[in-house]
Design a protein around this motif. Structure first.
Motif, short mmCIF file in Angstrom:
data_model
loop_
_atom_site.label_atom_id
_atom_site.label_comp_id
_atom_site.label_asym_id
_atom_site.label_seq_id
_atom_site.Cartn_x
_atom_site.Cartn_y
_atom_site.Cartn_z
N PRO A 42 48.63 40.42 14.91
CA PRO A 42 50.06 41.02 15.57
C PRO A 42 50.21 40.63 16.11
N PRO A 43 51.76 40.30 16.67
CA PRO A 43 52.59 39.92 17.12
C PRO A 43 51.81 39.48 18.53
N ARG A 44 51.74 38.84 19.72
CA ARG A 44 51.88 39.10 21.54
C ARG A 44 52.73 39.60 21.52
N ASP A 45 54.00 39.92 21.19
CA ASP A 45 54.73 40.59 21.91
C ASP A 45 54.80 42.14 21.69
N GLY A 46 53.84 42.96 21.12
CA GLY A 46 53.63 44.02 20.62
C GLY A 46 54.78 44.55 19.46
N GLY A 47 55.22 43.80 19.05
CA GLY A 47 56.48 43.85 18.19
C GLY A 47 55.33 44.36 16.53
N GLY A 48 55.96 44.94 15.58
CA GLY A 48 55.62 45.00 14.52
C GLY A 48 55.40 47.03 14.27
N ARG A 49 55.61 47.81 13.03
CA ARG A 49 56.01 48.99 12.50
C ARG A 49 54.14 49.04 12.78
N PRO A 50 53.56 50.24 13.28
CA PRO A 50 52.09 50.56 13.39
C PRO A 50 52.15 51.12 12.39
N GLY A 100 45.07 58.28 17.30
CA GLY A 100 46.86 58.01 15.96
C GLY A 100 46.44 56.61 14.62
N ARG A 101 46.18 55.97 14.81
CA ARG A 101 45.61 55.22 14.07
C ARG A 101 44.40 55.90 12.65
N GLY A 135 56.27 43.71 7.94
CA GLY A 135 56.50 43.67 9.49
C GLY A 135 55.29 45.19 10.06
N PHE A 136 54.73 44.72 9.15
CA PHE A 136 53.46 46.49 9.44
C PHE A 136 52.63 45.71 10.26
N VAL A 137 51.80 46.57 11.41
CA VAL A 137 50.56 45.45 11.32
C VAL A 137 49.71 46.84 11.32
N VAL A 138 48.23 46.28 10.97
CA VAL A 138 47.90 47.57 10.01
C VAL A 138 46.32 47.90 10.27
#
Length: 230
Positions: A42-50, A100-101, A135-138
Motif C-alpha cells: 500500500p502507498p505510504r501516503d495512505g492512498g488507494g481505495r480500501p 470495516g474490512r 489502485g485498490f488496497v486489498v
C-alpha cells in the motif's frame, strides 16, 4: 445483510474449532508480513481505495477447497478473470482500518455468490496489499466455511460463475505455471479445470500455499499465455 452481523456489531476473529488441516494457514497468518506476500505494498501516503476479499476455505467432496468466482466478461476491469469474492468498502461497512474490512469481505461475498455470512467463521486477516492497475488496497480476510449454504451468481452482469477448487488441485505441480501477461508481466498461475487463475488471486494463493507448508516443487520455467485456450 441477510444472516450476517449488523454493521454496528463487532466481528469476532477466532481460530477456535478450526479443522486440523486449516491450522497451518491460521498459524501462518498470525505472523506473515505484507512483504512476504507481495512486492506491491500500500502507498505510504495512505492512498488507494480500501477493499477486501474473502479467502474462504471449506470441506468439499475432494477434501479442502477454496471458493472462487469468475468475473463477468462484460466488466470494465478484470473481465472474465477468476478471483476471490470481494470489492471496495462502502461507507456503511465502517472503519477501513478495523471491522470495516471484515464486513466488506462478507458483504461482497454475499452479494456476488449468495452465501450466508453467518456460516462463515473469520479466523484471520492478512496484511493489506496493493493492486497498482486498479489502485485498490486489498485486505485478504480468511474464513472457514463451517456451515455451508448454496452459492451461485447473484448478478450475471457482475459474476459469470461461482465455483470451488480443491486445494489438492492447487498444490498439484501439473496445474502450476507462470502466466505471461500481454504487457510482459509474469506471475504465478493455476490451471484448474476450465479456469486459469492468475494475477492478484493466484499470487495470494501461491503465498498462502508456501507459508502454510502446502507447496510442492513445481516448474517455474513453465509459461502459459492468458489466452491459453486459444
Amino acid at each position: 445483510m441477510r444472516g450476517g452481523p449488523a454493521p454496528s456489531a463487532p466481528i469476532e476473529v477466532s481460530g477456535k474449532g478450526l479443522p486440523e488441516w486449516l491450522v497451518p494457514v491460521s498459524d501462518a497468518a498470525a505472523g506473515v508480513e505484507a512483504s512476504q506476500l507481495s512486492r506491491f505494498l500500500p502507498p505510504r501516503d495512505g492512498g488507494g481505495r480500501p477493499s477486501a476479499v474473502l479467502v474462504l476455505f471449506g470441506d468439499g467432496v475432494r477434501g479442502p477447497e477454496l471458493l472462487l468466482i469468475e468475473r463477468a466478461s462484460s466488466l470494465r476491469s478484470h473481465a472474465g478473470q477468476p478471483s476471490f469474492p470481494g470489492g471496495a468498502l462502502d461507507p456503511e461497512d465502517g472503519d477501513p482500518e478495523g471491522d470495516g474490512r471484515l464486513r466488506a469481505a462478507l458483504r461482497e461475498a454475499e452479494e456476488e455468490t449468495g452465501l450466508d455470512p453467518s456460516g462463515v467463521q473469520v479466523f484471520g486477516i492478512l496484511p493489506s496489499l496493493y493492486i497498482p492497475v486498479s489502485g485498490f488496497v486489498v485486505t485478504p480476510v480468511l474464513g472457514w466455511w463451517r456451515r455451508r449454504t448454496p452459492v451461485a451468481p447473484v448478478d450475471p452482469a457482475e459474476t459469470a460463475r461461482v465455483f470451488t477448487v480443491p486445494v489438492s488441485d492447487l498444490t498439484d505441480p501439473v496445474n502450476r505455471a507462470m502466466a505471461v501477461h500481454p504487457a510482459g508481466h509474469v506471475g504465478p498461475a493455476f490451471l484448474v479445470g476450465s479456469a486459469l487463475v492468475w494475477g492478484f488471486t493466484a499470487g495470494l494463493i501461491d503465498r498462502i500455499l508456501h507459508h502454510a507448508g502446502w507447496e510442492r516443487p513445481w516448474d517455474r520455467d513453465r509459461r502459459v499465455p492468458l489466452d491459453w485456450k486459444a
